[in-house]
Design a protein around this motif. Structure first.
Motif, PDB file in Angstrom:
ATOM      1  N   ILE A 285      42.563  42.179  77.159  1.00 23.55           N
ATOM      2  CA  ILE A 285      43.607  43.330  77.064  1.00 23.55           C
ATOM      3  C   ILE A 285      44.434  42.664  76.244  1.00 23.55           C
ATOM      4  O   ILE A 285      44.908  41.367  76.190  1.00 23.55           O
ATOM      5  CB  ILE A 285      44.271  43.608  78.528  1.00 23.55           C
ATOM      6  CG1 ILE A 285      45.155  44.620  78.159  1.00 23.55           C
ATOM      7  CG2 ILE A 285      44.616  42.272  79.275  1.00 23.55           C
ATOM      8  CD1 ILE A 285      45.700  45.244  79.685  1.00 23.55           C
TER       9      ILE A 285
ATOM     10  N   ASP B 263      44.708  55.556  74.102  1.00 25.87           N
ATOM     11  CA  ASP B 263      43.718  54.762  74.200  1.00 25.87           C
ATOM     12  C   ASP B 263      43.628  53.348  73.392  1.00 25.87           C
ATOM     13  O   ASP B 263      42.770  52.727  73.637  1.00 25.87           O
ATOM     14  CB  ASP B 263      42.255  55.278  73.732  1.00 25.87           C
ATOM     15  CG  ASP B 263      41.829  56.521  74.697  1.00 25.87           C
ATOM     16  OD1 ASP B 263      42.222  56.649  75.996  1.00 25.87           O
ATOM     17  OD2 ASP B 263      41.388  57.528  74.053  1.00 25.87           O
TER      18      ASP B 263
ATOM     19  N   GLY C 103      41.711  49.978  74.487  1.00 24.40           N
ATOM     20  CA  GLY C 103      41.546  49.911  75.717  1.00 24.40           C
ATOM     21  C   GLY C 103      42.780  49.525  76.573  1.00 24.40           C
ATOM     22  O   GLY C 103      43.811  48.929  76.042  1.00 24.40           O
ATOM     23  N   ARG C 104      42.903  50.049  77.935  1.00 28.69           N
ATOM     24  CA  ARG C 104      44.119  49.698  78.692  1.00 28.69           C
ATOM     25  C   ARG C 104      43.766  48.600  79.714  1.00 28.69           C
ATOM     26  O   ARG C 104      44.631  48.169  80.619  1.00 28.69           O
ATOM     27  CB  ARG C 104      44.336  50.997  79.688  1.00 28.69           C
ATOM     28  CG  ARG C 104      44.637  52.222  78.571  1.00 28.69           C
ATOM     29  CD  ARG C 104      44.875  53.506  79.400  1.00 28.69           C
ATOM     30  NE  ARG C 104      43.743  54.121  79.900  1.00 28.69           N
ATOM     31  CZ  ARG C 104      42.917  54.838  79.126  1.00 28.69           C
ATOM     32  NH1 ARG C 104      43.127  55.174  78.046  1.00 28.69           N
ATOM     33  NH2 ARG C 104      41.904  55.288  79.869  1.00 28.69           N
ATOM     34  N   GLY C 105      42.741  48.045  79.738  1.00 28.33           N
ATOM     35  CA  GLY C 105      42.425  47.007  80.670  1.00 28.33           C
ATOM     36  C   GLY C 105      41.368  46.181  80.212  1.00 28.33           C
ATOM     37  O   GLY C 105      40.941  46.218  79.067  1.00 28.33           O
ATOM     38  N   GLY C 106      40.828  45.068  81.162  1.00 23.10           N
ATOM     39  CA  GLY C 106      39.439  44.346  80.812  1.00 23.10           C
ATOM     40  C   GLY C 106      40.187  43.108  80.724  1.00 23.10           C
ATOM     41  O   GLY C 106      40.991  42.768  80.427  1.00 23.10           O
TER      42      GLY C 106
ATOM     43  N   CYS D 115      44.887  46.734  69.495  1.00 21.80           N
ATOM     44  CA  CYS D 115      44.397  46.791  70.841  1.00 21.80           C
ATOM     45  C   CYS D 115      43.741  48.073  71.259  1.00 21.80           C
ATOM     46  O   CYS D 115      44.242  49.244  71.121  1.00 21.80           O
ATOM     47  CB  CYS D 115      45.889  46.699  71.618  1.00 21.80           C
ATOM     48  SG  CYS D 115      45.399  47.100  73.578  1.00 21.80           S
TER      49      CYS D 115
END
Length: 419
Positions: free
Chosen positions: A323, A299, A317-320, A315
């Motif tokens: 990123i 994550d 999250g994996r997107g957005g 970092c």
């Protein structure tokens, strides 16, 4: 509060008699750390008193008395251990006498704070651990990088699951103090005096940092190499470890310049299936104190380098739309940062990490939370290094023997020694 000492009469703080063995650079740092405790951590209720210092060099012994402020000095460490006014001892002597001095301190019933590596190999370290356990004395080891605020924050992000399940790590200590091929053949390059080279001197910090932040290493596959196989001899009593000698008599380097390993972590709450790489070099050109760790999870991920002590990259999250990495400045939410600086972007330094070490030592000594690096943690680190050395010999994966008492601050101190 540390128990059993008379108040000094000024502020109700308990006094604690400090003994110092070796008054070199690290001995000075230990001394300044003790002196800082009443100011930085007044709630400890302790006022260290500089009682007795020993150094084999008479000029350094005199320095300990006249400049550092120790009440009395000796040229024999045994005098410090025999002094009834000495309650705790800092062992800052060279590697080859660590086992002898630490075992003697334990048998004298003196809790001790010792620099790493505790022993020149795992056997010596285990002997110190056995002596400390038999005597029931508290110990602390000089793995000061643990206390960096960013390191404490990354450790918390692992522990609370913010980064998810940890998949892999990368950690290195690139320190070019021996990058000059004509640098003198000091004691650090001789197996009898230093034990291993970059393996014990630098990779020990990597191993401790990784196991403190993430979890225990279970298995290794490794290699060692010596880049500069000969160095000029340093005449006894002349120059320093950093001396450069032109056209001097050459002699063999007896230990490793570079150490590297693939690692598999032991199963744990955050490390099931986790793998990684660890590496250290003392001859690299460029980095000067490049101890770094990168932690990757399902994550998120985080990375830190001591050369940028007061920040780390994160970092989540994996997107957005955001990123990638954000630089996080050291702040009051990280470790003990607020004890030293009033707000973000005010820099802490190496010496501050030794003050944190001293606080952790005395907290454990008084029966409080055991967040200090203990002799059992150091023994576990040494088992990893022994497995690395064995793997480098035969090219096979080697399991790491487990030291049951090694907790890396993950369990409460239930049987603290009180003084």
């Amino acid at each position: 509060m540390v128990n059993g000492h008379h108040p000094d009469g000024s502020d109700g703080a308990a006094t604690l008699g400090v003994g110092l063995i070796s008054a070199g650079w690290m001995g000075k740092l230990h001394t300044r750390a003790y002196q800082s405790l009443p100011v930085v951590y007044p709630e400890l209720g302790v006022r260290p008193r500089l009682v007795h210092a020993a150094d084999t060099a008479p000029d350094r012994a005199a320095y300990a008395r006249d400049v550092l402020g120790y009440a009395r000095v000796s040229t024999d460490y045994r005098a410090v251990l025999a002094d009834p006014e000495v309650d705790i001892v800092s062992i800052c002597a060279p590697n080859h006498v660590h086992r002898e001095v630490a075992v003697a301190a334990a048998r004298a019933g003196k809790p001790f704070w010792i620099e790493k590596p505790v022993g020149r190999d795992v056997t010596e370290t285990a002997e110190v651990a056995a002596a400390a356990r038999a005597a029931g004395v508290e110990t602390s080891i000089g793995y000061n990088y643990r206390g960096a605020p960013a390191v404490e924050r990354i450790r918390a992000l692992v522990a609370d699951g913010t980064l998810g399940r940890i998949t892999n790590i990368r950690s290195v200590f690139y320190c070019g103090y021996a990058a000059e091929p004509k640098g003198a053949l000091s004691w650090r390059f001789r197996r009898e005096l230093a034990g291993s080279g970059a393996l014990g001197d630098l990779l020990s910090h990597v191993v401790d940092l990784v196991q403190y932040v993430v979890g225990p290493i279970g298995e290794v596959s490794s290699l060692l190499s010596t880049v500069h196989t000969e160095r000029p001899v340093l005449p006894m009593g002349s120059g320093t470890h950093f001396a450069v000698i032109e056209d001097g008599e050459m002699a063999p380097v007896e230990n490793d310049d570079h150490a590297a390993a693939l690692v598999r972590f032991a199963p744990g709450p955050y490390t099931t299936g986790a793998v990684g790489t660890i590496e250290a070099s003392r001859v690299i050109v460029g980095p000067q104190c490049g101890l770094a760790i990168e932690v990757y999870g399902t994550d998120g991920s985080a990375s830190w380098n001591f050369e940028q002590l007061n920040e780390f990259r994160l970092c989540l999250g994996r997107g957005g739309p955001n990123i990638g990495y954000t630089t996080v400045l050291a702040n009051a939410s990280m470790g003990d940062y607020a004890r030293f600086q009033p707000g973000p972007a005010n820099s802490m330094g190496f010496d501050d990490l030794k003050v944190i070490e001293a606080k952790k030592f005395l907290t454990a000594l008084s029966g409080g939370e055991r967040r200090n690096a203990t002799i059992h943690d150091a023994h576990q680190d040494a088992e990893v290094l022994a497995a690395v050395a064995a793997s480098a010999e035969d090219g096979r994966w080697h399991p790491v023997s487990t030291v049951p008492d090694a907790t890396y601050g993950r369990q409460p101190h239930s049987e603290a020694t009180r003084v």
